[in-house]
Design an enzyme around this catalytic site. Structure first.
Site, PDB file in Angstrom:
ATOM      1  N   SER A 158       2.001  11.141   8.877  1.00  0.00           N
ATOM      2  CA  SER A 158       0.876  11.812   8.776  1.00  0.00           C
ATOM      3  C   SER A 158       0.389  13.263   9.658  1.00  0.00           C
ATOM      4  O   SER A 158       1.743  14.136   9.663  1.00  0.00           O
ATOM      5  CB  SER A 158       0.152  11.256   9.133  1.00  0.00           C
ATOM      6  OG  SER A 158      -1.737  11.178   8.564  1.00  0.00           O
ATOM      7  N   HIS A 181       1.507  11.591   3.298  1.00  0.00           N
ATOM      8  CA  HIS A 181       0.767  10.855   2.288  1.00  0.00           C
ATOM      9  C   HIS A 181      -0.563  12.074   2.098  1.00  0.00           C
ATOM     10  O   HIS A 181      -1.116  13.515   3.209  1.00  0.00           O
ATOM     11  CB  HIS A 181       0.112  10.142   2.615  1.00  0.00           C
ATOM     12  CG  HIS A 181      -0.477   9.914   4.208  1.00  0.00           C
ATOM     13  ND1 HIS A 181      -1.460   9.859   4.832  1.00  0.00           N
ATOM     14  CD2 HIS A 181       0.353   9.667   5.512  1.00  0.00           C
ATOM     15  CE1 HIS A 181      -1.793   9.675   5.613  1.00  0.00           C
ATOM     16  NE2 HIS A 181      -1.162   9.649   6.088  1.00  0.00           N
TER      17      HIS A 181
END
Length: 282
Positions: A158, A181
């Site tokens: 992330s 993501h």
């Protein structure tokens, strides 16, 4: 009558002797206690400095995750670890392992300001966390004038990806992973177009930073971030070791020795450049 006087006299003498004995015992006991206290104080004074140093190191690692000043050798490199969740403006529950960005900010400034520090090694094993806190740290690392190298161990997921790419050169362990993501939010969400516009702009900030500090293109990062066939229950892409290098996000596969070697090499290059400048000015 004389008999009673004699008994009284001997009784008084006996009581005086007993009182003197008790007083002597008390004084002797106080002397022993005083000597015991003095011995304990001497032990504390003679406590090895290494023990104090080890205790300070343990506290430093536990609170900040920093180990630079706590070892028994001096180094001209600063080591910073970013682990667990990156904590931002909201404190996470106590059971979470976190890295607090307000602790790292002064350490990064110290790297820039301290003339004894010649470089920075950032070690990451993080699941991500607060986007703005992560980007703030990434921007600080990217704008340091001294050599910087990052090493991803375990995972750099992330918002940990911008932090890994923020350094001059990046490594990832062969078994480590990175997950790209779309950005997420928790809590109340107002389902208005402006909300989604803001989230898209925030995501663009992350994509632009990764593309601007790695070999990966903005198009490729966006594709990996929005991939729908890589994870069964989520949107995004998990990259393993060499895959992150092939995608252009990380520079090379390696470990601690490779990361330190690259940092030393870059530091030596800076020293040579400074010598050349000083010679030319003379």
């Amino acid at each position: 009558m004389k008999k009673y006087y004699s008994i009284g006299f001997f009784l008084v003498v006996f009581l005086l002797i007993a009182a003197m004995g008790v007083g002597y015992q008390l004084s002797y006991r106080q002397l022993l206690d005083r000597q015991e206290v003095q011995r304990e104080e001497k032990k504390k004074e003679q406590k090895p400095r290494s023990e104090d140093s080890d205790t300070g190191t343990a506290d430093l690692i536990r609170e900040l995750g920093l180990a630079a000043p706590g070892t028994d050798f001096e180094s001209d490199l600063q080591y910073i670890s970013i682990i667990g969740s990156i904590e931002g403006h909201i404190a996470l529950p106590m059971e979470n392992k976190t890295t607090k960005y307000e602790h790292l900010i002064p350490q990064l400034i110290a790297v820039e300001e301290n003339p004894k520090l010649r470089g920075l090694l950032v070690i990451l094993n993080t699941m991500g966390g607060d986007v703005e806190a992560g980007l703030a740290l990434a921007e600080m690392i990217a704008t340091l004038s001294k050599p910087t190298v990052s090493l991803v161990l375990g995972g750099g997921h992330s918002i940990g990806i911008p932090l890994a790419t923020a350094t001059d050169y990046s490594f990832i362990a062969g078994t480590a992973t990175m997950t790209l993501h779309p950005i997420r939010t928790t809590g109340l969400v107002i389902t208005a177009e402006t909300t989604f516009d803001y989230m898209r702009k925030t995501q663009d900030r992350v994509i632009d930073f990764i593309a601007g500090h790695s070999r990966a293109t903005k198009k490729r990062v966006t594709e990996l971030m929005n991939c729908s066939d890589n994870m069964s229950n989520d949107v995004g892409t998990i990259l393993f070791g060499k895959e992150a290098v092939d995608a252009g996000i990380i520079d090379a596969v390696g470990g601690v020795s490779q990361a330190l070697g690259e940092l030393r090499r870059r530091g030596a290059k800076v020293d040579e450049l400074e010598k050349e400048i000083s010679i030319s000015t003379d």
